[in-house]
Design a protein around this motif. Structure first.
Motif, PDB file in Angstrom:
ATOM      1  N   TYR A  58       0.828  -1.205   0.000  1.00 13.16           N
ATOM      2  CA  TYR A  58       0.000   0.000   0.000  1.00 13.16           C
ATOM      3  C   TYR A  58       0.867   1.262   0.000  1.00 13.16           C
ATOM      4  O   TYR A  58       0.638   2.195  -0.778  1.00 13.16           O
ATOM      5  CB  TYR A  58      -0.937  -0.037   1.218  1.00 13.16           C
ATOM      6  CG  TYR A  58      -1.718   1.218   1.475  1.00 13.16           C
ATOM      7  CD1 TYR A  58      -2.645   1.692   0.563  1.00 13.16           C
ATOM      8  CD2 TYR A  58      -1.549   1.927   2.663  1.00 13.16           C
ATOM      9  CE1 TYR A  58      -3.380   2.850   0.814  1.00 13.16           C
ATOM     10  CE2 TYR A  58      -2.277   3.069   2.917  1.00 13.16           C
ATOM     11  CZ  TYR A  58      -3.180   3.527   1.984  1.00 13.16           C
ATOM     12  OH  TYR A  58      -3.901   4.666   2.245  1.00 13.16           O
ATOM     13  N   LEU A  61       2.822   1.513  -3.393  1.00 13.03           N
ATOM     14  CA  LEU A  61       1.934   1.936  -4.470  1.00 13.03           C
ATOM     15  C   LEU A  61       1.547   3.406  -4.316  1.00 13.03           C
ATOM     16  O   LEU A  61       1.442   4.132  -5.305  1.00 13.03           O
ATOM     17  CB  LEU A  61       0.688   1.060  -4.518  1.00 13.03           C
ATOM     18  CG  LEU A  61       0.880  -0.360  -5.052  1.00 13.03           C
ATOM     19  CD1 LEU A  61      -0.419  -1.163  -4.898  1.00 13.03           C
ATOM     20  CD2 LEU A  61       1.329  -0.345  -6.496  1.00 13.03           C
ATOM     21  N   ALA A  65       3.146   4.631  -7.539  1.00 20.20           N
ATOM     22  CA  ALA A  65       2.132   4.368  -8.560  1.00 20.20           C
ATOM     23  C   ALA A  65       0.961   5.322  -8.362  1.00 20.20           C
ATOM     24  O   ALA A  65      -0.191   4.906  -8.189  1.00 20.20           O
ATOM     25  CB  ALA A  65       1.675   2.913  -8.495  1.00 20.20           C
ATOM     26  N   MET A  69      -3.123   4.614  -8.081  1.00 21.27           N
ATOM     27  CA  MET A  69      -3.815   4.895  -6.822  1.00 21.27           C
ATOM     28  C   MET A  69      -4.810   6.047  -6.965  1.00 21.27           C
ATOM     29  O   MET A  69      -5.769   6.125  -6.210  1.00 21.27           O
ATOM     30  CB  MET A  69      -2.800   5.207  -5.723  1.00 21.27           C
ATOM     31  CG  MET A  69      -1.870   4.048  -5.415  1.00 21.27           C
ATOM     32  SD  MET A  69      -2.723   2.576  -4.854  1.00 21.27           S
ATOM     33  CE  MET A  69      -2.710   2.847  -3.104  1.00 21.27           C
TER      34      MET A  69
END
Length: 121
Positions: A58, A61, A65, A69
């Motif tokens: 989590y 990301l 990312a 997200m």
């Protein structure tokens, strides 16, 4: 805040006899205690590793990312928000699974050990 109640009398509440240090060491080295420890570790360690991995996923990301997200799922709710809520959900699920595991596998074994140690004291 002061009260008018008097302190409890010494010896009013019977306390269980305390086993000796040697009894604790002997019990710690017993096969039953080893089984109890294995039952705890075989549940707690894998779930701890799984949860930390899930949490790090989590975080990674979220940091690397942002496009993924930030993807909208429904309205203003994005993937990051869903993952964040899932963190809470998995925390409660793990706590619930552990309480069931402890009640079924750990507590009965621990009670046997406790009663044996109190009886021997």
């Amino acid at each position: 805040m002061a009260t008018d109640a008097s302190p409890p009398e010494a010896g009013a509440v019977p306390r269980p006899a305390q086993p000796s240090t040697e009894a604790f060491v002997s019990e710690q080295q017993s096969a039953e205690f080893g089984e109890l420890r294995r039952a705890h570790r075989s549940f707690a360690f894998p779930l701890t590793v799984a949860f930390i991995s899930w949490y790090l996923l989590y975080v990674l990301l979220s940091n690397y990312a942002g496009g993924l997200m930030g993807t909208k799922v429904v309205g203003n709710i994005n993937v990051a928000f869903v993952f964040g809520l899932a963190q809470f959900l998995t925390t409660f699920l793990i706590a619930w699974f552990y309480s069931r595991h402890a009640a079924a596998k750990l507590d009965p074994r621990a009670e046997v050990i406790k009663h044996r140690m109190e009886a021997d004291a």
